[in-house]
Design an enzyme around this catalytic site. Structure first.
Site, short mmCIF file in Angstrom:
data_model
loop_
_atom_site.label_atom_id
_atom_site.label_comp_id
_atom_site.label_asym_id
_atom_site.label_seq_id
_atom_site.Cartn_x
_atom_site.Cartn_y
_atom_site.Cartn_z
N CYS A 1 28.20 -10.24 -14.71
CA CYS A 1 28.87 -10.01 -16.18
C CYS A 1 27.36 -10.61 -17.06
CB CYS A 1 29.75 -10.44 -16.12
SG CYS A 1 29.93 -12.08 -16.35
N ARG B 1 34.01 -13.08 -15.87
CA ARG B 1 34.68 -12.13 -15.76
C ARG B 1 33.95 -11.56 -14.58
NH1 ARG B 1 32.17 -8.15 -20.85
NH2 ARG B 1 30.66 -9.37 -21.01
#
Lengths: 99, 277
Positions: free
Chosen positions: B233, B238
């Protein structure tokens, strides 16, 4: 800050000319709602970011020019609003939630 | 490994609040969130000041991790239940980090802080002290962490899953939209990467979707789950969430999280970048 609405978050320290700011306040029955989860969804409805509203119900995103949807989720209810953002002119909005 | 070995729901958590072998650990991007209220007995872990080396860009070494856990009162045989804000991004990052250092029993609280708050479950501002322990780590494992050269080598040969929002993937945004956009790195994505945002793996309340829906999501986006996979990410939090989905929930063997992610890749000299705008 001249011209800023009274409810707006301070933009001090942010280079507004370079950013596309969407900010505002979550409200229920005219009162700010703290600790609401505010989602920024792009034109296709896809999640782009999420923040938690402050003690005074406020939130802010750094987006790009275009159309966006703000969706608020709290234990008190949900609400949604659409905004159009542009670089250099912060959007100030309200997201009203209902049960 | 079954789902219940790695993921607990809020009812399970409430039933284990006073279990001496279960330690709740809150990890947030906003490290002040814990002060405003947290699950009773939970320990705070600061992903930035405690889990990162404060000089070079890397994790703390094994000895420092052992010292940190010992000071927090966490034992190697404790069941750690991680939760946090941002839909558990940083809690998932900490989960992956604990696994990197060999902690045996780590679980995520499904829905994290958000689900807990939306359910109006009990929170406290009181900090429960825990006596220091003598924690022993192993590793760090390298089978679940990808480095930049592996990512470049994976172009066209492995699954690359970019879990950022479509606007970050296309190059229209450089950071998640709750952060200022002015950044030094180039915009875009690693060539051949598929954009499957982390958010597609969870409901609005932050809880994970079922295994069948998750499997269909990746297969529907053209990811061959029999191949090795690297998720990335912007800074690896994430993608730790997606690593959790692929490696822990779907039990796929060869999945790595590239924690250098876009802030590293987008700053490398000479590597290929694809951009849609």
């Amino acid at each position: 800050m001249c011209g800023a609405p009274p409810a707006g978050l301070s933009l001090e320290g942010i280079d507004v000319s370079k950013e596309t700011v969407i900010q505002g306040v979550v409200i229920l029955d005219g009162q700010p709602v703290p600790s609401a989860y505010v989602r920024l969804l792009d034109g296709s409805g896809e999640f782009t970011a999420e923040v938690v509203s402050s003690a005074s119900g406020q939130f802010r995103f750094f987006a790009r020019p275009g159309d966006w949807t703000l969706r608020a989720l709290s234990s008190k209810g949900t609400g949604e609003v659409r905004v159009h953002a542009q670089q250099g002119t912060p959007v100030e909005t309200e997201v009203a939630i209902s049960h | 490994m079954s789902r219940s070995d790695v993921l607990v729901d809020a009812d399970w958590a409430e039933a284990h609040l006073d279990d001496p072998k279960v330690v709740f650990v809150e990890v947030d991007e906003d490290v002040s969130a814990y002060d405003k209220g947290h699950i009773r007995g939970a320990v705070r872990l600061d992903w930035k000041s405690e889990l990162q080396d404060q000089v070079k860009r890397d994790f703390v070494d094994k000895a420092s991790f052992e010292g940190l856990m010992s000071a927090k009162g966490i034992s190697s045989d404790d069941t750690i239940v991680l939760y946090g804000g941002n839909n558990n991004w940083f809690a998932a990052y900490a989960y992956w980090y604990f696994k990197l250092y060999g902690h045996r029993d780590v679980r995520l609280l499904d829905g994290g802080r958000k689900k807990w708050e939306l359910d109006s479950r009990e929170q406290t501002e009181a900090v429960t002290p825990r006596p220091a322990t003598s924690y022993t780590a192993s590793g760090p494992r390298t089978d679940i962490r990808a480095f930049r050269d592996e990512v470049v080598a994976a172009i066209g040969t492995q699954n690359l899953v970019d879990v950022r929002s479509p606007d970050e993937f296309s190059g229209r945004l450089l950071a998640p939209a709750h952060l200022p956009q002015e950044q030094s790195q180039r915009a875009g994505h690693v060539p051949t990467a598929r954009n499957i945002p982390w958010s597609k793996t969870a409901a609005d309340d932050g809880t994970f979707r079922g295994d069948d829906a998750l499997r269909k999501l990746y297969e529907g986006e053209g990811v061959d789950l029999s191949r090795d996979t690297i998720a990335y990410c912007r800074i690896g939090e994430r993608s730790a969430h997606t690593w959790f989905v692929l490696h822990e929930l779907l039990d796929l063997p060869n999945v790595k999280n590239y924690d250098g992610s876009w802030t590293e890749y987008g700053s490398l000299v000479g590597v290929p970048i694809e951009k849609d705008v």
